[in-house]
Every structure is written in C-alpha cells, then in structure tokens.
Motif scaffolding. Structure first.
Motif, PDB file in Angstrom:
ATOM      1  N   TRP A   1       0.815  -1.213   0.000  1.00  0.00           N
ATOM      2  CA  TRP A   1       0.000   0.000   0.000  1.00  0.00           C
ATOM      3  C   TRP A   1       0.846   1.259   0.000  1.00  0.00           C
ATOM      4  O   TRP A   1       0.442   2.285  -0.563  1.00  0.00           O
TER       5      TRP A   1
ATOM      6  N   LEU B   1      -5.231   3.923  -6.923  1.00  0.00           N
ATOM      7  CA  LEU B   1      -6.271   3.470  -6.009  1.00  0.00           C
ATOM      8  C   LEU B   1      -7.642   3.960  -6.472  1.00  0.00           C
ATOM      9  O   LEU B   1      -8.631   3.216  -6.437  1.00  0.00           O
ATOM     10  N   SER B   2      -7.709   5.199  -6.933  1.00  0.00           N
ATOM     11  CA  SER B   2      -8.990   5.743  -7.385  1.00  0.00           C
ATOM     12  C   SER B   2      -9.450   5.089  -8.678  1.00  0.00           C
ATOM     13  O   SER B   2     -10.646   5.077  -8.993  1.00  0.00           O
TER      14      SER B   2
ATOM     15  N   ARG C   1     -11.555  -0.163  -8.403  1.00  0.00           N
ATOM     16  CA  ARG C   1     -12.570  -0.292  -7.354  1.00  0.00           C
ATOM     17  C   ARG C   1     -12.268  -1.426  -6.390  1.00  0.00           C
ATOM     18  O   ARG C   1     -12.475  -1.301  -5.177  1.00  0.00           O
TER      19      ARG C   1
ATOM     20  N   ARG D   1      -9.910  -0.380  -3.688  1.00  0.00           N
ATOM     21  CA  ARG D   1     -10.555   0.457  -2.671  1.00  0.00           C
ATOM     22  C   ARG D   1     -11.395  -0.408  -1.730  1.00  0.00           C
ATOM     23  O   ARG D   1     -11.414  -0.186  -0.514  1.00  0.00           O
ATOM     24  N   GLN D   2     -12.075  -1.389  -2.291  1.00  0.00           N
ATOM     25  CA  GLN D   2     -12.879  -2.301  -1.468  1.00  0.00           C
ATOM     26  C   GLN D   2     -12.001  -3.088  -0.503  1.00  0.00           C
ATOM     27  O   GLN D   2     -12.300  -3.192   0.689  1.00  0.00           O
TER      28      GLN D   2
ATOM     29  N   LYS E   1      -8.963  -2.343   0.566  1.00  0.00           N
ATOM     30  CA  LYS E   1      -8.360  -1.428   1.546  1.00  0.00           C
ATOM     31  C   LYS E   1      -9.358  -1.094   2.649  1.00  0.00           C
ATOM     32  O   LYS E   1      -9.020  -1.124   3.846  1.00  0.00           O
ATOM     33  N   ALA E   2     -10.594  -0.800   2.268  1.00  0.00           N
ATOM     34  CA  ALA E   2     -11.611  -0.462   3.266  1.00  0.00           C
ATOM     35  C   ALA E   2     -11.872  -1.629   4.201  1.00  0.00           C
ATOM     36  O   ALA E   2     -12.031  -1.445   5.418  1.00  0.00           O
TER      37      ALA E   2
ATOM     38  N   THR F   1      -0.509   5.218   2.165  1.00  0.00           N
ATOM     39  CA  THR F   1      -0.744   5.498   0.750  1.00  0.00           C
ATOM     40  C   THR F   1       0.560   5.958   0.127  1.00  0.00           C
ATOM     41  O   THR F   1       1.347   6.670   0.755  1.00  0.00           O
TER      42      THR F   1
END
Length: 297
Positions: free
Chosen positions: A225, A233-234, A237, A240-241, A243-244, A256
């Motif tokens: 990461w 990352l943006s 998807r 992002r999923q 990571k969350a 980041t």
C-alpha cells in the motif's frame, strides 16, 4: 507504483520493443501495439508450447491475463476442460471472470476465450476468491530469459492481481508463473536489482520457438500500500474495497504511496488498428473455416 527513475528505464525498454515489433512486421492486431501487451505473429505456436508444459497439463485452475496474445492459452485451457480465471480489463469494476468449460457449449469456447466473451459468459468473481490457482500466465512487453525479470505495459495490473491473490491465499511462492512472448521480446537489460517489491518475475518463458526455465525470483507478499498511488487506487474499485475491508478489520489506516501520473492507454486509430473487436471478429480469429474451435496461428 514505481519511482520516476524506475519508470524511465522501463519505458525506454518498452518503447524499444514496441517500435521493433512494428518495424519488423512481428506485431499483430490490435495495432499499434504501443501501450499494450503486444500481440505477435506466432502467438498460437507460443500458446501450444505453453500447453505442452507439465505445469499446464497438471493444472486444474489457471489465471490467464486477458490480452490478445494469450488468447490461444485460454482457448487450449478451455478445450482441455480447465477452469480459467480471466481478470477484468484494467479491473475497472470487478476482479475476475471465471470460465468453467463444463458450463459452456463447444460452440461458445472460441468466443469465451476473448475479452468480451469472458465478460459475457464467465461468472463474476470478487476479491473474496478462495480458489487455489495452480498456474499463472501473464503477458509481457519484454522479459529476460535468463532471470525471468519482465516488464509489462506499465499499468501494474498483473502485479495487483498477483498481490490480491497472494493476500487471499490463492497462490504462494510455489505457484508457477509463465509468460509467453515473441523471440524479439527477449532482452538482457532488465536488472533484477532495479525491480520493485511488487514486480512479478516469470519462472518459465515461452516463445514460438523456445522454452526457458529460470531460477525462481522472490515473489511479492501482497499489496504494498505504501507504493500504491492515490491515482491508481482511485482507478481500481476492487483495491478500494480491499483497503476499506482491511482498515475496518484492523482498526487502522493503511499507508498510501506518493502521487503518480497514470501511464497512457493504447491509441485507437481506426478500424482494425486499435479499435475494440466486435464479437464476430474476435470469434473468427479463434475459429477455422470449418467452424471448429482452433488455436489461431
């Protein structure tokens, strides 16, 4: 996912190989091959050599990149009853499409081995995949046949896919990695000491004429990461999923990486040169005049 210096030397190698393939007539559609995992004359022969590998014959589940030059490998795997995991192009909205030949008609195999066909006929698989992957086939722009060090088209998706599979326990240090390229894509100027932590090397390099087995290099342990830019990352998807979910589970914020310019994508210059192929065009490339599924030359 790489610093500016690493990006500079890698891009010099990419441009040299792309230019060489176009100049010498080795490049095959879609063209131009710049900013792609380049298709090449003899991709079918390279695919058949991959299918001769003991690792291929014994594999039940393969992860194969979605690019055109590896279409023969996907076709052969499906014809031999193997389950094939095909990453969604650029991981835009999902992770993999799983192709199970037992769920496909014989007449669907040629289309299923294309990018569009995999998306339409495959079963969507998210990041919670728990399936053991027996063999990974990845594309390359250039590869050193003595070390397995390779360079992709610069977007890092093969590395991201590997990292997620590793984190989910679907692959480990012993999972073989194969890349198939044209002989002109073999190089000797990819220094191992300049590769990043996330770079994935090949164990086996296959061309239309030769097969190289190389010493296994260290594997990425997952997603790094701290090397992953906010821009990448943006764009993805599933990252992002993931990571969350990790942050919620661990109750801590993951690091980041620094900002980075995303590389350009392949140029589209008109019909037959970089345009997305329609279903009938894609299928025709993998079917002979008699209508039976064949591996393209």
């Amino acid at each position: 996912m790489a610093d500016a210096d690493a990006g500079a030397w890698k891009w010099a190698v990419r441009r040299r190989i792309w230019d060489l393939m176009e100049r010498t007539g080795v490049a095959a559609a879609p063209r131009p091959v710049h900013h792609r995992i380049p298709n090449f004359v003899g991709a079918g022969a390279a695919g058949r050599r991959v299918a001769e590998l003991a690792e291929f014959r014994s594999a039940r589940v393969l992860k194969v990149n979605p690019d055109t030059p590896q279409r023969p490998v996907r076709m052969l795997a499906l014809q031999q009853g193997k389950r094939v995991l095909v990453p969604e192009a650029r991981l835009r909205t999902g992770f993999f499409a799983a192709l199970d030949p037992s769920q496909l008609g014989q007449g669907q195999l040629a289309y299923a081995c294309t990018q569009a066909g995999a998306a339409e006929l495959g079963t969507p698989v998210g990041i919670h995949l728990r399936e053991q992957v027996d063999l990974i086939v990845i594309g390359s722009v250039a590869v050193d046949p003595s070390t397995g060090a390779r360079i992709g088209k610069g977007e890092g998706f093969a590395e991201l896919e590997y990292g997620i599979l590793r984190m989910q326990g679907c692959v480990d240090d012993t999972t073989p990695v194969v890349t198939c390229v044209h002989d002109c894509q073999l190089v000797d100027d990819i220094p191992l000491d300049k590769l990043a932590l996330h770079d994935v090397c090949a164990d086996i390099v296959v061309t239309p004429t030769r097969t190289f087995r190389v010493p296994r290099q260290p594997r990425p342990a997952g997603i790094y990461w701290e090397l992953l830019s906010p821009q990448k990352l943006s764009q993805v998807r599933v990252l992002r999923q993931l990571k969350a979910e990790i942050e919620q589970r661990d109750g801590a914020t993951l690091p980041t990486g620094p900002d980075a310019d995303l590389p350009p994508t392949a140029r589209r210059t008109g019909k037959g040169r970089g345009q997305p192929a329609r279903r009938t065009e894609n299928a025709a490339a993998a079917v002979d005049a008699g209508g039976k599924g064949k591996v393209p030359p």
